[in-house]
Write a protein that holds these residues in place. Structure first.
Motif, PDB file in Angstrom:
ATOM      1  N   ARG A  99      10.732  19.053 -11.138  1.00 20.13           N
ATOM      2  CA  ARG A  99      11.819  19.420 -10.231  1.00 20.13           C
ATOM      3  C   ARG A  99      11.343  19.529  -8.791  1.00 20.13           C
ATOM      4  O   ARG A  99      12.139  19.413  -7.869  1.00 20.13           O
ATOM      5  N   ASP A 128      15.911  16.058 -10.938  1.00 20.30           N
ATOM      6  CA  ASP A 128      16.561  17.137 -11.672  1.00 20.30           C
ATOM      7  C   ASP A 128      17.504  16.534 -12.709  1.00 20.30           C
ATOM      8  O   ASP A 128      18.501  15.905 -12.360  1.00 20.30           O
ATOM      9  N   ARG A 155      19.491  18.058 -14.606  1.00 19.55           N
ATOM     10  CA  ARG A 155      20.794  18.728 -14.630  1.00 19.55           C
ATOM     11  C   ARG A 155      21.780  18.057 -13.684  1.00 19.55           C
ATOM     12  O   ARG A 155      22.908  17.744 -14.042  1.00 19.55           O
ATOM     13  N   SER A 156      21.328  17.836 -12.457  1.00 19.45           N
ATOM     14  CA  SER A 156      22.210  17.262 -11.436  1.00 19.45           C
ATOM     15  C   SER A 156      22.151  15.745 -11.400  1.00 19.45           C
ATOM     16  O   SER A 156      23.058  15.088 -10.871  1.00 19.45           O
ATOM     17  N   ASP A 200      15.880  22.088 -22.245  1.00 20.36           N
ATOM     18  CA  ASP A 200      16.738  22.996 -21.488  1.00 20.36           C
ATOM     19  C   ASP A 200      17.781  23.545 -22.450  1.00 20.36           C
ATOM     20  O   ASP A 200      18.756  22.862 -22.766  1.00 20.36           O
ATOM     21  N   HIS A 232      21.395  23.348 -21.451  1.00 16.45           N
ATOM     22  CA  HIS A 232      21.884  22.065 -20.961  1.00 16.45           C
ATOM     23  C   HIS A 232      21.216  20.893 -21.683  1.00 16.45           C
ATOM     24  O   HIS A 232      21.098  19.809 -21.119  1.00 16.45           O
ATOM     25  N   THR A 270      21.583  17.122 -20.171  1.00 20.55           N
ATOM     26  CA  THR A 270      20.432  16.451 -19.583  1.00 20.55           C
ATOM     27  C   THR A 270      20.104  15.157 -20.322  1.00 20.55           C
ATOM     28  O   THR A 270      19.673  14.180 -19.711  1.00 20.55           O
ATOM     29  N   THR A 274      22.473  12.607 -18.979  1.00 22.30           N
ATOM     30  CA  THR A 274      22.017  12.155 -17.664  1.00 22.30           C
ATOM     31  C   THR A 274      20.920  11.110 -17.800  1.00 22.30           C
ATOM     32  O   THR A 274      20.943  10.060 -17.137  1.00 22.30           O
TER      33      THR A 274
END
Length: 258
Positions: free
Chosen positions: A34, A48, A50-51, A71, A74, A78, A81
């Motif tokens: 990160r 990241d 998450r984002s 995670d 999440h 993730t 993603t």
């Protein structure tokens, strides 16, 4: 050109060891964190899951992804993603996902999240391998250490098959060079031991003597553990035992990376 391998969770308990293992083997390693980092022989990239920030860049030019990041809250998001970013690359990489033995048998929230993430990857159309492993030595140690603070040490009437992250890193390095298999054989620690025996080993390693009391616990979750839903029968793949791991914690020179 040699393959480039991306390790997600490159600074985590497992990911950091995987990065070290691959670098020592002369592989081209890119590690995802990160925050910006450097050193260790790897190419570090910030991103990241998450984002989604930086994930497309992290995947660019990679042939294999060892997805070691985890995670709890999440896990599925993730994975989605990662899958979406991998689909957008010109040459979708082989994604190796580290999961847990028993995610389909033990009714625990984290296990349910790992199973759902497995399903996202399996249905993605990407070349993939799912590697389930038994519990890490460090997790078993933390769980038992909490009970060890009491005058009498209560432990469940379960067995555990703890595995060392370094042993798992060896398997993941092998999978990174192998063809996708979908679901790989489970990876288990070298010994299946009663929780009481593990607790006694932990007490001995810390120089303490206490009574260890095995207890039965009610409920579906505890029944699944009691029935061995978290074990990998026939897969005693690891080499480093729990006692060896404990000896190393007391004396870091007692056990070298193999």
């Amino acid at each position: 050109m040699p393959e480039r391998i991306l390790v997600t969770g490159g600074t985590g308990q497992l990911g950091s060891v995987v990065v070290e293992r691959l670098v020592s083997a002369g592989e081209r390693v890119r590690a995802l964190s990160r925050r910006r980092r450097s050193g260790g022989g790897a190419e570090w990239v910030a991103g990241d899951l998450r984002s989604g920030r930086g994930i497309n860049t992290a995947l660019a030019g990679c042939d294999v992804v060892l997805h070691c990041a985890t995670d709890y809250r999440h896990e599925v998001a993730t994975m989605r993603t990662l899958v979406e970013a991998a689909r957008w690359t010109g040459n979708p990489p082989h994604v190796v996902y580290v999961s847990i033995v028993g995610v389909d048998r033990v009714p625990l929230g984290y296990y349910a999240a790992k199973l759902a993430a497995e399903e996202v990857l399996a249905s993605s159309g990407l070349p993939h391998t799912i590697q389930r492993a038994t519990q890490f030595h460090s997790l078993v140690r933390v769980v038992l250490a909490g009970a060890g603070r009491l005058p009498v040490v209560p432990v469940p009437r379960w067995r555990f098959q703890p595995v060392d992250v370094r042993d798992l890193a060896v398997r993941l390095a092998e999978l990174a060079k192998a063809e996708p298999t979908g679901r790989a054989p489970d990876f288990g620690g070298p010994e299946v031991l009663a929780a009481a025996d593990l607790a006694k080993a932990l007490l001995a390693a810390s120089g303490r003597t206490k009574r260890v009391l095995p207890v039965r616990l009610p409920g579906a979750l505890f029944r699944a553990y009691a029935e061995g839903g978290h074990l990998a029968p026939g897969h005693t793949d690891g080499v480093i035992t729990f006692r060896q791991y404990l000896a190393e914690q007391a004396n870091p020179a007692a056990l070298r990376y193999h």
